[in-house]
Design an enzyme around this catalytic site. Sequence first.
Site, PDB file in Angstrom:
ATOM      1  N   ARG A 191       0.705  -0.993  -0.142  1.00 33.97           N
ATOM      2  CA  ARG A 191       0.050   0.033  -0.051  1.00 33.97           C
ATOM      3  C   ARG A 191       0.929   1.203   0.051  1.00 33.97           C
ATOM      4  NH1 ARG A 191      -5.016  -0.252   2.413  1.00 33.97           N
ATOM      5  NH2 ARG A 191      -4.572  -1.666   3.849  1.00 33.97           N
ATOM      6  N   CYS A 233     -26.897  -4.485  -7.576  1.00 32.71           N
ATOM      7  CA  CYS A 233     -27.812  -4.773  -6.811  1.00 32.71           C
ATOM      8  C   CYS A 233     -27.521  -5.313  -5.625  1.00 32.71           C
ATOM      9  CB  CYS A 233     -28.814  -5.523  -7.499  1.00 32.71           C
ATOM     10  SG  CYS A 233     -29.106  -5.263  -9.213  1.00 32.71           S
ATOM     11  N   TYR A 250      -4.936  -2.439  -3.489  1.00 36.46           N
ATOM     12  CA  TYR A 250      -6.066  -3.247  -3.148  1.00 36.46           C
ATOM     13  C   TYR A 250      -7.334  -2.755  -3.903  1.00 36.46           C
ATOM     14  CZ  TYR A 250      -2.609  -4.700  -0.023  1.00 36.46           C
ATOM     15  OH  TYR A 250      -1.462  -5.082   0.717  1.00 36.46           O
TER      16      TYR A 250
HETATM   17  N1  LLP Z   1       3.547  -9.070   3.582  1.00 34.09           N
HETATM   18  C1  LLP Z   1       2.627  -9.774   3.874  1.00 34.09           C
HETATM   19  C2  LLP Z   1       2.576 -11.165   4.608  1.00 34.09           C
HETATM   20  C3  LLP Z   1       0.823  -9.507   3.851  1.00 34.09           C
HETATM   21  O1  LLP Z   1       0.280 -10.287   4.164  1.00 34.09           O
HETATM   22  C4  LLP Z   1       0.714  -7.847   3.181  1.00 34.09           C
HETATM   23  C5  LLP Z   1      -0.729  -7.858   2.991  1.00 34.09           C
HETATM   24  C6  LLP Z   1       1.772  -7.421   3.058  1.00 34.09           C
HETATM   25  C7  LLP Z   1       3.148  -7.780   3.052  1.00 34.09           C
HETATM   26  C8  LLP Z   1       1.605  -5.945   2.424  1.00 34.09           C
HETATM   27  O2  LLP Z   1       0.783  -5.222   3.036  1.00 34.09           O
HETATM   28  P1  LLP Z   1       0.806  -3.510   2.825  1.00 34.09           P
HETATM   29  O3  LLP Z   1       2.093  -2.942   2.865  1.00 34.09           O
HETATM   30  O4  LLP Z   1       0.045  -3.531   1.600  1.00 34.09           O
HETATM   31  O5  LLP Z   1       0.018  -3.105   4.003  1.00 34.09           O
HETATM   32  N2  LLP Z   1      -7.048  -5.766   0.938  1.00 34.09           N
HETATM   33  C9  LLP Z   1      -6.761  -5.006   2.345  1.00 34.09           C
HETATM   34  C10 LLP Z   1      -5.359  -5.315   2.684  1.00 34.09           C
HETATM   35  C11 LLP Z   1      -4.734  -6.504   2.792  1.00 34.09           C
HETATM   36  C12 LLP Z   1      -3.557  -6.753   3.182  1.00 34.09           C
HETATM   37  C13 LLP Z   1      -2.936  -8.270   3.109  1.00 34.09           C
HETATM   38  N3  LLP Z   1      -1.657  -8.748   3.363  1.00 34.09           N
HETATM   39  C14 LLP Z   1      -7.096  -3.533   2.077  1.00 34.09           C
HETATM   40  O6  LLP Z   1      -7.523  -3.360   1.103  1.00 34.09           O
HETATM   41  O7  LLP Z   1      -6.982  -2.804   2.922  1.00 34.09           O
END
Ligand code: LLP
Length: 432
Positions: free
Chosen positions: A290, A356, A385
């Site tokens: 992110r 819907c 995401y």
């Molecule tokens: N490493 C692992 C083991 C993870 O499970 C994740 C994210 C990341 C790195 C990367 O995380 P980030 O830096 O993006 O926070 N769909 C959700 C977020 C799901 C995150 C899943 N794992 C949303 O839209 O907020």
Amino acid sequence: MHDFRYVGNKLCCEKVTVEALAKRFGTPLYLYSQHTLTARFQELDQALAGVEHLVCFAVKSNSNQSVLRLLAGLGSGFDIVSGGELQRVIAAGGDPRRCAFAGVGKSESEIEFALRQGVHTFNAESEPELERINRVAARLKKIAPVAVRVNPDVEAHTHKKITTGTYENKFGIAFEQIEGVYARASKLKHLRLRGLQMHIGSQITEASPFEQAVRKVLPLVTRLKEKHGLEFISLGGGLGIVYEPALASGSAAWWKSAQGKRMLTPQKYAARLLPLLKPLGLRILIEPGRFISGSAGILVTRVEYVKRTGRKNFLIVDAAMNDLIRPAFYEAYHEILPVTRKSGALVRSDVVGPICESGDFFCQDRPLPKAGQGDYLALMSAGAYGFVMASNYNTRALAAEVMVNGNQAALVRERQPIQDIWRGEKAAPWLR
Ligand code: LLP
């Protein structure tokens, strides 16, 4: 900081007006700023410059070929969670040797493919998985590089669906069990224990949960390094971004404001964690998704209808929860901006899609500038995401994606042709 701002009344992505792109490519449309992606990657990379490190971009957050190709060119590694993501990275010119393969459910065929490609590490999440990796490696006469994911049982203070580092979650192996697991894994002849991995959650906006987790695992990782010769520790991803107000957060002035000063930056993250980690003498891996892609993308949509009913003002737009599921799934806030700014009073509105389901909304009762049929709106901070979680629900085509670089714009994924949605489906023979 990001590269979406108004020039006069027109919202721009870098040097191009969003309106021109919406007209040229149609809506719903994901737009990415190459400059924001680059700047965000470099900001993190530079914050860790004091130690040997590898930034592994979390492919799950945005896996568009152009995004991956850009980051590969900047020297990024990749955090992948499926054989499919590894194939994507390779197709985009990324190096498998810079890929960390995570996830609780790796299949035999995925493990075999990743071993043949020579990934940097498997982040193993259970003992049965370690045994399976060992078995596949033995069959291929290879040694598999592994790190075990420790669940440090710390609270990340984020949404319950994106917390991963407590014992309520399916991820990793409990802190207390880790040394036993390494001792047993060290007897598996086709594994090489290279590191320790953790990830406590996503959209974390303060340094303390990270610091708490690092402090907790420090003695453990020191012992594991001595016993098993570990080379790295991976801190996972999770660095949060500003969703509210996304536009203001792009400006230098915002970052100097009280709110901006409170925000977690790569510099603050590094300043809190590196002094603790440096004495370990281990390479540091991080897996941000992110932070790199989130603010670098927006979803552009067009108002189809304005509908006043009951006490509500609905703006019915052509994007829906199938394009961006975060508000429906996580109650997530995305700032909504008019692509062309007009003066006038704000109207409390619900921005909703055509699907819907009552859950198909982007905001409810939010004061927004008055909008009319045909107006374009931008859902901000949708680069992570966003498209990757899109579906074909209601037989709606996946949106187009465009990358902007200065005054250039390129279609980096064409809008899905409707017939492609049911390609591969067949009438059962007895129905023909
Ligand atoms: N490493 C692992 C083991 C993870 O499970 C994740 C994210 C990341 C790195 C990367 O995380 P980030 O830096 O993006 O926070 N769909 C959700 C977020 C799901 C995150 C899943 N794992 C949303 O839209 O907020």
